[in-house]
Design a protein around this motif. Structure first.
Motif, PDB file in Angstrom:
ATOM      1  N   GLY A 159      41.906  59.343  88.661  1.00  0.00           N
ATOM      2  CA  GLY A 159      43.272  59.086  89.075  1.00  0.00           C
ATOM      3  C   GLY A 159      43.722  60.168  90.030  1.00  0.00           C
ATOM      4  N   ILE A 160      44.346  59.760  91.147  1.00  0.00           N
ATOM      5  CA  ILE A 160      44.853  60.734  92.106  1.00  0.00           C
ATOM      6  C   ILE A 160      46.337  60.510  92.313  1.00  0.00           C
ATOM      7  N   ALA A 161      47.033  61.583  92.653  1.00  0.00           N
ATOM      8  CA  ALA A 161      48.466  61.513  92.952  1.00  0.00           C
ATOM      9  C   ALA A 161      48.829  62.731  93.785  1.00  0.00           C
ATOM     10  N   ILE A 206      40.627  64.938  97.144  1.00  0.00           N
ATOM     11  CA  ILE A 206      40.638  64.298  95.831  1.00  0.00           C
ATOM     12  C   ILE A 206      40.286  62.835  96.053  1.00  0.00           C
ATOM     13  N   CYS A 207      39.376  62.324  95.238  1.00  0.00           N
ATOM     14  CA  CYS A 207      38.866  60.976  95.460  1.00  0.00           C
ATOM     15  C   CYS A 207      38.701  60.239  94.141  1.00  0.00           C
ATOM     16  N   ASN A 208      39.250  59.054  94.079  1.00  0.00           N
ATOM     17  CA  ASN A 208      39.040  58.138  92.962  1.00  0.00           C
ATOM     18  C   ASN A 208      37.992  57.140  93.406  1.00  0.00           C
ATOM     19  N   GLY A 209      36.785  57.214  92.846  1.00  0.00           N
ATOM     20  CA  GLY A 209      35.783  56.229  93.223  1.00  0.00           C
ATOM     21  C   GLY A 209      34.379  56.775  93.252  1.00  0.00           C
ATOM     22  N   GLU A 210      33.496  55.989  93.874  1.00  0.00           N
ATOM     23  CA  GLU A 210      32.073  56.319  93.938  1.00  0.00           C
ATOM     24  C   GLU A 210      31.563  56.029  95.346  1.00  0.00           C
ATOM     25  N   ILE A 211      30.737  56.928  95.859  1.00  0.00           N
ATOM     26  CA  ILE A 211      30.056  56.719  97.133  1.00  0.00           C
ATOM     27  C   ILE A 211      28.601  56.429  96.783  1.00  0.00           C
ATOM     28  N   TYR A 212      28.249  55.147  96.772  1.00  0.00           N
ATOM     29  CA  TYR A 212      26.948  54.748  96.252  1.00  0.00           C
ATOM     30  C   TYR A 212      25.790  55.243  97.114  1.00  0.00           C
ATOM     31  N   ASN A 213      26.001  55.369  98.409  1.00  0.00           N
ATOM     32  CA  ASN A 213      24.912  55.788  99.298  1.00  0.00           C
ATOM     33  C   ASN A 213      24.995  57.266  99.654  1.00  0.00           C
ATOM     34  N   HIS A 214      25.546  58.085  98.770  1.00  0.00           N
ATOM     35  CA  HIS A 214      25.782  59.495  99.108  1.00  0.00           C
ATOM     36  C   HIS A 214      24.482  60.252  99.361  1.00  0.00           C
ATOM     37  N   LEU A 215      23.409  59.939  98.647  1.00  0.00           N
ATOM     38  CA  LEU A 215      22.148  60.656  98.865  1.00  0.00           C
ATOM     39  C   LEU A 215      21.573  60.343 100.241  1.00  0.00           C
ATOM     40  N   ASP A 216      21.654  59.082 100.635  1.00  0.00           N
ATOM     41  CA  ASP A 216      21.190  58.705 101.967  1.00  0.00           C
ATOM     42  C   ASP A 216      22.031  59.382 103.046  1.00  0.00           C
ATOM     43  N   LEU A 217      23.343  59.454 102.842  1.00  0.00           N
ATOM     44  CA  LEU A 217      24.225  60.093 103.818  1.00  0.00           C
ATOM     45  C   LEU A 217      23.948  61.588 103.916  1.00  0.00           C
TER      46      LEU A 217
END
Length: 759
Positions: A3-5, A76-87
């Motif tokens: 959660g971000i605010a 601050i980030c709510n979520g997932e970066i699925y391709n983070h290793l590739d990036l």
């Protein structure tokens, strides 16, 4: 899932370390359910950020805010970066990473590519990125709007948060419930409109649309929003048109890759297995990559419509641990405070059985498997694969693609008429399905470009509705229980592929989700792959789900209705109290309880209006879960032994009961050519010659049973004589007794047979 605010003083004035940090903590506390594992606040000149963490990836070092080495950037980030290793390997191999968090890559990508880095992301996210050097705060929401982000702005302050309640918690926010938006939403949601705004159902609080980025200049307070992704801009002529088999193969490859990527987690994962092709496809592919748990709603509705038995069989076929979660509508502890909590969490008046079922299913999953924090869902398939082409936009008898296109043309025109205000006789005049006033003229009045085809209009409807309904409640019901919902069908590569399909192939690939059914041909038996679409809990026994909602409204002497009426008829003066009470009291007169959704919507509006006035008031419900898990080894045996108990409610009725017909009951069969009735040969129940109930064709076994009711034989004796099981007729028995069609007699009464005749 987190959660971000936060907020920005638009006049540039520095924040108070004491006062503003306290406000940030109050806002963060409203999001504690989204991030039970950690809380942090961060202040820099006129910017304040707060973060609540649900630890899924990099449990040890992934705390936020994340900062660049030079401290110039904070995130601050709510979520997932699925391709983070590739990036990391492609763009940031020379960069120093402080953590193994998937989100840290956003800082380095932004530092290198600027906002163009958004084109490289595959994930679900809503983030706030502070660039101290450029004096910018950047807010962004993922392409399809899986992760929520709301904001409020006045002359002095810009406030944002993952949920409305976090925004309301800021003392500067002046907002009330938006009655007009809430009352009109159901009527307008099925009309295509490319420019329709996203309501929050609260005045002056808005959603950042999916695929948008918003920059705030910290020095001047100026704001600039823009879209960074819109699948409508994809040109079908960007590549040569392919054979349908090519699109099917590419779809299968992308879906498998999306499922694999979205299993990224250092915690346990699960799936909501409904029994439909969408969740079956995701479960099948996921089971080949990782051990996951399957959770299924077990209710009278899902038993009858076939969802539950199919899910049970599929879990066994896939080798998944199956958790069949029983919702017995008669036995559920329907404490009004539970519904208050659900409404406070989902923050939308368009809430009913689906939100109830899913909130409790997430809660049970988290309790049953404590380390489970990720739940895969089948959401998003219907919206881009044509899942509603045979149902929502067609005729029930003989649906066709031609009828689908005709219906969408009608909806498109209705939308244009709404927006143009042209409801004159001229605009509505038509002949042979052609209108007198052209669509082009109406579109010109509203500035709406024409759709290339019916399926384009269909997708516009559902891209909007995803953010306003499906993704909204999927996020809230999961987040309320510390679970992150993930949606492989909304991988942007899959969505873009559906937009690339040429119009000439739309019918072949998007009629009844053909592209998905064909793509899963190597993976699923036909009994799963070709199973007709069945909306969740909706079907022949929808009445039982509606009765559950009615019981909820009745609980504790109509407590929810009484509470809502304070807002509806006294504070806000929205409805006529007497009329609403009458509607509520008449609900049991209809065996289908058809109007319960309307009454519940209004109750929800009243509860949300109260929340707007007292945003910091917490819900007191902390009771035990009113659902139980059932172990089922053999579905048929369980169904025969236990299934009928889901509808058994009349304490005087059992297998030894002797039945007779109530006074004035007559059962009639319609004759050929009778203008009053639908089909010849159908049966109807009359009470004192007034038509009361129609016995649908599929109820012929029930009609056979009724023919043997004579006031002398017991239920068991009749079933033995006609060779039927309890399960085939029991729910109809219960309803017949409840609505005084049949009576339980003791001792047996003579002359209790109904008359049978033609009408």
């Amino acid at each position: 899932m987190c959660g971000i605010a936060g907020f920005v003083r638009l006049d540039g004035m520095a924040l108070s370390r004491e006062t503003d940090r306290r406000i940030l903590r109050t806002m963060a506390q409203q999001l504690a359910h989204r991030g039970p594992d950690d809380e942090k606040t961060f202040l820099w000149t006129n910017v304040g950020l707060s973060f609540r963490r649900l630890a899924i990836v990099d449990l040890a070092t992934g705390a936020q805010p994340l900062r660049s080495d030079d401290e110039r950037l904070a995130l601050i980030c709510n979520g997932e970066i699925y391709n983070h290793l590739d990036l990391r390997s492609r763009f940031c191999s020379s960069q120093h990473f402080r953590t193994a968090s998937d989100c840290e890559v956003l800082l380095h990508l932004y530092d290198r590519l600027g906002l163009a880095f958004l084109d490289q992301l595959n994930g679900i996210y809503a983030f706030a990125l502070l660039d101290k050097r450029r004096q910018k705060l950047i807010l962004c929401r993922d392409r399809l709007g899986v992760k929520p982000l709301f904001y409020y702005c006045d002359a002095n302050v810009f406030i944002f948060g993952s949920e409305v309640k976090a925004v309301l918690a800021h003392p500067n926010v002046k907002s009330g419930f938006h009655w007009a938006e809430a009352l009109s939403y159901r009527n307008s949601m099925n009309y295509p409109d490319r420019d329709r705004k996203l309501s929050s159902f609260f005045e002056n609080i808005y959603q950042l649309p999916a695929g948008h980025v918003l920059e705030i200049d910290l020095a001047s307070g100026a704001q600039k929003a823009r879209s960074y992704w819109d699948p409508r801009s994809i040109r079908r002529d960007a590549e040569p048109a392919q054979d349908e088999s090519v699109y099917i193969r590419r779809y299968r490859e992308l879906l498998d890759d999306a499922v694999k990527m979205q299993l990224m987690a250092d915690v346990e994962c699960g799936i909501f297995l409904s029994g439909g092709i969408d969740s079956l496809a995701v479960a099948r592919l996921a089971s080949r990559h990782k051990a996951i748990h399957a959770f299924t709603v077990l209710s009278q509705s899902t038993i009858t419509n076939g969802d539950a038995p199919t899910a049970c069989a599929a879990a066994k076929f896939f080798g998944l641990p199956s958790h069949m979660v029983l919702y017995d509508w008669r036995e559920l502890d329907l404490d009004p405070s539970l519904w208050r909590k659900i409404i406070r969490q989902v923050e939308t008046p368009i809430a009913g059985a689906e939100q109830f079922y899913k909130f409790l299913l997430h809660a049970h999953a988290r309790k049953r498997v404590p380390n489970l924090k990720v739940m895969l869902l089948g959401s998003g398939s219907d919206e881009f694969n044509g899942g509603y082409s045979k149902s929502a936009f067609n005729t029930p008898d003989g649906p066709s693609w031609a009828e689908f296109e005709k219906n969408l043309r009608y909806r498109d025109r209705e939308s244009l008429l709404h927006r143009s205000g042209d409801w004159s006789a001229y605009a509505n005049a038509s002949l042979d399905d052609e209108w007198l006033i052209s669509r082009d003229f109406l579109a010109e009045q509203t500035g709406a470009p024409p759709y290339d085809g019916a399926f384009d209009a269909y997708r516009d409807i559902y891209r909007h509705m995803l953010q306003m309904y499906q993704l909204w409640h999927e996020d809230r019901t999961s987040a309320a229980n510390g679970v992150e919902a993930r949606v492989p069908f909304l991988d942007h590569r899959i969505v873009e592929l559906t937009y690339l399909v040429p119009k000439a192939l739309h019918e072949k690939l998007f009629w009844d989700k053909a592209i998905l059914r064909e793509a899963m041909k190597p993976d699923l038996p036909d009994e799963f792959r070709l199973r007709p679409k069945t909306p969740f809990f909706i079907g022949e026994d929808l009445r039982y789900t509606r009765r559950l909602l009615y019981n909820l409204l009745c609980a504790h002497d109509n407590a929810l209705l009484e509470e809502a009426l304070v807002e509806l008829s006294e504070t806000a003066r929205v409805v006529n109290k007497d009329v609403l009470w009458s509607l509520f009291k008449k609900l049991p007169d209809d065996p289908e309880y058809a109007n319960v959704d309307m009454v519940l919507d209004l109750v929800n509006m009243g509860l949300l209006a109260a929340m707007g006035r007292t945003p910091l008031e917490a819900c007191a419900w902390e009771g035990p879960l009113p659902v139980t898990e059932v172990a089922i080894d053999d579905w048929s045996a369980w169904r025969q032994k236990f299934g009928i108990s889901l509808v058994r409610r009349a304490p005087t009725l059992d297998r030894d009961s002797v039945l007779c017909f109530a006074d004035g009951i007559r059962i009639v069969c319609s004759e050929a050519g009778d203008p009053r009735l639908k089909e010849d040969g159908d049966y109807y129940i009359l009470r004192h010659n007034a038509l009361e109930f129609a016995l649908e064709p599929q109820l012929k076994p029930w009609v056979r049973f009724l023919r043997h009711v004579d006031g002398a034989q017991s239920v068991a004796e009749i079933l033995d004589e006609i060779g039927m099981s309890d399960a085939e007729v029991w729910k109809h028995l219960e309803e017949a007794v409840e609505y005084n069609v049949l009576c339980v007699v003791s001792p047996p009464e003579a002359g209790a047979q109904a008359s049978w005749s033609a009408l």
